[in-house]
Write a protein that holds these residues in place. Structure first.
Motif, mmCIF file in Angstrom:
data_model
loop_
_atom_site.group_PDB
_atom_site.id
_atom_site.type_symbol
_atom_site.label_atom_id
_atom_site.label_comp_id
_atom_site.label_asym_id
_atom_site.label_seq_id
_atom_site.Cartn_x
_atom_site.Cartn_y
_atom_site.Cartn_z
ATOM 1 N N LEU A 92 3.205 3.927 7.089
ATOM 2 C CA LEU A 92 1.740 4.008 7.514
ATOM 3 C C LEU A 92 1.013 5.424 6.990
ATOM 4 O O LEU A 92 -0.022 5.308 6.790
ATOM 5 N N ASP A 93 1.777 5.995 6.428
ATOM 6 C CA ASP A 93 1.253 7.232 5.905
ATOM 7 C C ASP A 93 1.077 7.391 4.520
ATOM 8 O O ASP A 93 0.952 8.228 3.821
ATOM 9 N N LEU A 94 1.234 6.076 3.697
ATOM 10 C CA LEU A 94 1.186 5.838 2.194
ATOM 11 C C LEU A 94 -0.352 5.626 1.955
ATOM 12 O O LEU A 94 -1.055 5.158 2.690
ATOM 13 N N GLY A 95 -0.642 5.980 0.805
ATOM 14 C CA GLY A 95 -2.066 6.040 0.393
ATOM 15 C C GLY A 95 -2.211 4.468 -0.460
ATOM 16 O O GLY A 95 -1.438 3.560 -0.185
ATOM 17 N N VAL A 96 -3.414 4.384 -1.071
ATOM 18 C CA VAL A 96 -3.879 3.164 -1.950
ATOM 19 C C VAL A 96 -2.352 2.828 -2.713
ATOM 20 O O VAL A 96 -1.790 3.678 -3.599
ATOM 21 N N GLY A 97 -1.973 1.596 -2.865
ATOM 22 C CA GLY A 97 -0.796 1.028 -3.477
ATOM 23 C C GLY A 97 0.642 1.544 -3.161
ATOM 24 O O GLY A 97 1.385 1.675 -3.921
ATOM 25 N N GLY A 98 0.538 2.210 -2.089
ATOM 26 C CA GLY A 98 2.079 2.713 -1.727
ATOM 27 C C GLY A 98 2.145 4.238 -2.167
ATOM 28 O O GLY A 98 3.286 4.631 -1.859
ATOM 29 N N ALA A 99 1.137 4.713 -2.559
ATOM 30 C CA ALA A 99 1.676 6.179 -3.070
ATOM 31 C C ALA A 99 1.655 7.187 -1.906
ATOM 32 O O ALA A 99 0.928 7.011 -0.847
ATOM 33 N N GLY A 100 2.491 8.154 -2.279
ATOM 34 C CA GLY A 100 2.486 9.320 -1.306
ATOM 35 C C GLY A 100 1.386 9.959 -1.558
ATOM 36 O O GLY A 100 0.354 9.966 -2.249
ATOM 37 N N ARG A 101 1.207 11.307 -1.035
ATOM 38 C CA ARG A 101 0.197 12.175 -0.893
ATOM 39 C C ARG A 101 -0.007 12.816 -2.210
ATOM 40 O O ARG A 101 -1.289 13.184 -2.547
ATOM 41 N N THR A 102 0.799 12.764 -3.305
ATOM 42 C CA THR A 102 0.795 13.519 -4.387
ATOM 43 C C THR A 102 1.319 12.286 -5.546
ATOM 44 O O THR A 102 1.998 11.515 -4.941
ATOM 45 N N GLY A 103 0.876 12.346 -6.818
ATOM 46 C CA GLY A 103 1.665 11.674 -7.708
ATOM 47 C C GLY A 103 0.600 10.891 -8.722
ATOM 48 O O GLY A 103 -0.372 11.082 -8.592
ATOM 49 N N SER A 104 1.269 9.701 -9.212
ATOM 50 C CA SER A 104 0.470 8.851 -10.070
ATOM 51 C C SER A 104 -0.165 7.859 -9.276
ATOM 52 O O SER A 104 0.110 7.813 -7.999
ATOM 53 N N VAL A 105 -1.373 7.270 -9.988
ATOM 54 C CA VAL A 105 -2.030 6.370 -9.490
ATOM 55 C C VAL A 105 -0.872 5.135 -9.063
ATOM 56 O O VAL A 105 -1.126 4.213 -8.131
ATOM 57 N N LYS A 106 -0.117 4.956 -9.777
ATOM 58 C CA LYS A 106 1.061 4.032 -9.389
ATOM 59 C C LYS A 106 0.797 2.670 -9.933
ATOM 60 O O LYS A 106 1.379 1.830 -10.821
ATOM 61 N N CYS A 107 -0.309 1.833 -9.292
ATOM 62 C CA CYS A 107 -0.561 0.415 -9.273
ATOM 63 C C CYS A 107 -2.053 0.377 -9.503
ATOM 64 O O CYS A 107 -2.851 0.372 -8.468
ATOM 65 N N LEU A 108 -2.492 -0.155 -10.727
ATOM 66 C CA LEU A 108 -3.864 -0.234 -10.892
ATOM 67 C C LEU A 108 -4.386 -1.598 -10.046
ATOM 68 O O LEU A 108 -5.570 -1.607 -9.607
ATOM 69 N N HIS A 109 -3.589 -2.578 -10.033
ATOM 70 C CA HIS A 109 -3.915 -3.695 -9.102
ATOM 71 C C HIS A 109 -4.619 -3.335 -7.953
ATOM 72 O O HIS A 109 -5.605 -3.766 -7.344
ATOM 73 N N ALA A 110 -3.603 -2.228 -7.165
ATOM 74 C CA ALA A 110 -4.021 -1.933 -5.897
ATOM 75 C C ALA A 110 -5.268 -1.062 -5.705
ATOM 76 O O ALA A 110 -6.117 -1.211 -4.708
ATOM 77 N N HIS A 111 -5.367 -0.379 -6.739
ATOM 78 C CA HIS A 111 -6.637 0.481 -6.978
ATOM 79 C C HIS A 111 -7.863 -0.333 -7.030
ATOM 80 O O HIS A 111 -8.981 -0.182 -6.431
ATOM 81 N N ALA A 112 -7.722 -1.220 -7.864
ATOM 82 C CA ALA A 112 -8.668 -2.402 -8.083
ATOM 83 C C ALA A 112 -9.205 -3.174 -6.787
ATOM 84 O O ALA A 112 -10.508 -3.089 -6.597
ATOM 85 N N ALA A 113 -7.969 -3.546 -6.371
ATOM 86 C CA ALA A 113 -8.231 -4.291 -4.841
ATOM 87 C C ALA A 113 -9.024 -3.570 -4.048
ATOM 88 O O ALA A 113 -10.081 -4.124 -3.279
ATOM 89 N N PHE A 114 -8.495 -2.454 -3.620
ATOM 90 C CA PHE A 114 -9.240 -1.543 -2.846
ATOM 91 C C PHE A 114 -10.795 -1.277 -3.003
ATOM 92 O O PHE A 114 -11.702 -1.342 -2.156
ATOM 93 N N ALA A 115 -10.834 -0.905 -4.426
ATOM 94 C CA ALA A 115 -12.351 -0.724 -4.724
ATOM 95 C C ALA A 115 -13.443 -2.074 -4.512
ATOM 96 O O ALA A 115 -14.320 -1.877 -4.126
ATOM 97 N N LEU A 116 -12.507 -3.098 -4.691
ATOM 98 C CA LEU A 116 -13.390 -4.665 -4.589
ATOM 99 C C LEU A 116 -13.657 -4.804 -3.011
ATOM 100 O O LEU A 116 -14.799 -5.261 -2.888
ATOM 101 N N ALA A 117 -12.757 -4.469 -2.068
ATOM 102 C CA ALA A 117 -12.705 -4.727 -0.844
ATOM 103 C C ALA A 117 -13.615 -3.535 -0.128
ATOM 104 O O ALA A 117 -14.158 -3.741 1.096
ATOM 105 N N ARG A 118 -13.491 -2.249 -0.646
ATOM 106 C CA ARG A 118 -14.270 -1.335 0.017
ATOM 107 C C ARG A 118 -14.999 -0.462 -0.968
ATOM 108 O O ARG A 118 -14.629 0.498 -1.512
#
Length: 135
Positions: free
Chosen positions: A82-108
């Protein structure tokens, strides 16, 4: 796109709140990732203060959304996911998954990093829905 519960019925964590369902969009983002998009956007999010702030806001919003959707459940991980960011990312690090970031942007709308990732795609939607006959 769908909105996912943070946990499946067996309590296994599902780290992506918004999941793309359009195969055309999934394929376009996969091509972007294959061309080095994750590394490029990770670097951009670290180097650009506006993108870094956008990501921090989205990660915070993601954590709040996951807690709301969990409705008190903590799943098999005791609530750690529950403490993970967009795409399951921790508080720091890479963007990880562009699919998750795109989906978040389209939804929000208003998530600048995700919106810039989506803007890089050549064609966002097909001319015809793939669920239609001949699509």
């Amino acid at each position: 796109m769908t909105e996912q519960s943070p946990y499946d019925p067996d309590g296994e964590p599902f780290p992506t709140t918004y999941y793309l369902t359009c195969r055309h969009l999934v394929a376009a983002i996969s091509r972007l990732e294959a061309a080095g998009g994750v590394e490029r956007w990770s670097s951009a999010a670290r180097a650009d203060e506006a993108l870094a702030a956008s990501r921090a806001r989205a990660d915070s919003e993601q954590r709040a959304l996951r807690r709301d959707l969990a409705a008190g459940e903590t799943g098999r991980d005791g609530g750690a996911s529950l403490d993970l960011g967009v795409g399951g990312a921790g508080r720091t690090g890479s963007v990880k998954c562009l699919h998750a970031h795109a989906a978040f942007a389209l939804a929000r709308p208003g998530y600048e990093l995700g919106e810039r990732i989506v803007a890089e795609l050549e064609v966002l939607w097909p001319d015809r829905c793939c669920t239609e006959p001949g699509g």
